[in-house]
Design an enzyme around this catalytic site. Sequence first.
Site, PDB file in Angstrom:
ATOM      1  N   ARG A 111       0.863  -1.177   0.000  1.00  0.00           N
ATOM      2  CA  ARG A 111       0.000   0.000   0.000  1.00  0.00           C
ATOM      3  C   ARG A 111       0.898   1.225   0.000  1.00  0.00           C
ATOM      4  NH1 ARG A 111       2.427   1.671   3.774  1.00  0.00           N
ATOM      5  NH2 ARG A 111       0.893   3.315   4.081  1.00  0.00           N
ATOM      6  N   GLY A 112       0.288   2.377  -0.219  1.00  0.00           N
ATOM      7  CA  GLY A 112       1.052   3.593  -0.441  1.00  0.00           C
ATOM      8  C   GLY A 112       1.151   3.838  -1.930  1.00  0.00           C
ATOM      9  N   ALA A 113       0.837   5.060  -2.355  1.00  0.00           N
ATOM     10  CA  ALA A 113       0.723   5.356  -3.786  1.00  0.00           C
ATOM     11  C   ALA A 113       1.972   4.983  -4.592  1.00  0.00           C
ATOM     12  CB  ALA A 113       0.370   6.832  -3.984  1.00  0.00           C
ATOM     13  N   ARG A 127      -7.277  -0.243  -6.938  1.00  0.00           N
ATOM     14  CA  ARG A 127      -7.386   0.864  -5.975  1.00  0.00           C
ATOM     15  C   ARG A 127      -7.639   2.148  -6.757  1.00  0.00           C
ATOM     16  NH1 ARG A 127      -4.675   0.257  -1.070  1.00  0.00           N
ATOM     17  NH2 ARG A 127      -5.916   2.026  -0.415  1.00  0.00           N
ATOM     18  N   GLN A 172      -2.227   2.029  10.276  1.00  0.00           N
ATOM     19  CA  GLN A 172      -0.947   2.063   9.559  1.00  0.00           C
ATOM     20  C   GLN A 172       0.110   2.861  10.309  1.00  0.00           C
ATOM     21  OE1 GLN A 172      -3.972   2.760   8.002  1.00  0.00           O
ATOM     22  NE2 GLN A 172      -3.856   2.243   5.826  1.00  0.00           N
ATOM     23  N   ASP A 232      -1.794  10.596  -1.711  1.00  0.00           N
ATOM     24  CA  ASP A 232      -2.108   9.587  -2.724  1.00  0.00           C
ATOM     25  C   ASP A 232      -2.468  10.232  -4.053  1.00  0.00           C
ATOM     26  OD1 ASP A 232      -2.497   6.601  -1.501  1.00  0.00           O
ATOM     27  OD2 ASP A 232      -2.768   8.149   0.017  1.00  0.00           O
ATOM     28  N   ASN A 246      -5.356  12.195   0.927  1.00  0.00           N
ATOM     29  CA  ASN A 246      -4.480  11.339   1.719  1.00  0.00           C
ATOM     30  C   ASN A 246      -5.352  10.499   2.648  1.00  0.00           C
ATOM     31  OD1 ASN A 246      -1.730  10.556   2.415  1.00  0.00           O
ATOM     32  ND2 ASN A 246      -2.075  11.555   4.385  1.00  0.00           N
TER      33      ASN A 246
END
Length: 386
Positions: free
Chosen positions: A53-55, A90, A208, A249, A259
């Site tokens: 995860r995380g852009a 996503r 997170q 993001d 975000n």
Amino acid sequence: MNVGGVPYRAIFTERDGREVRVIDQTLLPHRFETIRLKSTADAAWAIRDMIVRGAPLIGATAAYGIALAMRADPSDASLERATALLAGTRPTAVNLRWALEAAGVLLRGLSPGEREDAAYDFAARLCEDDVRRNRSIGEHGLGIFRDIARAGRQRASGGARQLNVMTHCNAGWLATVDWGTATAPMYLAHDEGLRVHVWVRETRPRFQGAGLTSWELGQHGVPHTLVSDSAAGHLLSRGKVDVVIVGTDRTTAAGDVANKVGTYPLALAARDNGVPFYVAAPSPSIDWSIDDGASIPIEERDPEEVTRVWGVDEEGVERHVRVVPEGTRAANYAFDVTPRRLVTGLVTERGVCAADREALGKMFGRQTARATARSTAPRPPPRPGG
């Protein structure tokens, strides 16, 4: 970055660059394991189920997902199927769309026999670009930290003073290939001896901040304290936070920032208490096609992420536990949008700029959505960092 003294990246390859492995982030902080992605379906599963995860990391994983497809079948039909599958995982992170568009432009211009090598090379370059970009963001953010620390020492009559940074969610190396975005200046500040302490917000509902940011800061030895999301206003109002820095993001061409949900109220509290609020914004996270943050799609995830928690009990057994009355309905909005008026500045790989259309356009030499709307000429996807 290091895990138990061993250097790792959040996504890496083995065996001549053809075997793709990622850290399973759903197991952290209680277990550290890596998973091999063997197919495009594996890459899509890893993105959708937040193994990664995380852009920036989502974009890198998608690029390798295309490479895995080209290894199995380099045909046009295979490319289209892989692109469609990955694109549906996503919706909010713009890096996913960018990586798929850029890979498609490259591969459609090649013969099937050339596509496997080209796809793996593209994914590897994307990852290296991400590492360089994040390091550069860290250096620009470090300049901000130095200035704030210097001003604090002057107010304290020159005595040693700790710099207190607050962050939300995980914009660390686990959300990128390495270094992270919002965490990069923290690591650089710590490494050069600046007395930095990080307030880590837990980041409900998936925690997170608690599970990932706290874990990676601890691995690097950066002093930090975990707090509940709702404690941020108290800390800000008591002067215990010098600066807030978060990731993004998707950032619009006009500077609005999507975000992890909870970022917007944090920005409001920071503004009310006169604390600077920065966003670490790598260029691939900027969506030059839109101006208004209201146009950013907001992902709604499984309500069980709100109604249940996962952890380890006193006997060391991992458990999922329901925390609400049975039958309770829940909504799970994964992101929110912080309007540009609340953002002190965007920390990019090219420098720090105001969160507005003109400043961003000048920083990257880009026409923004308002200008490009007057032109119907098709444009290729932007290169990383450009």
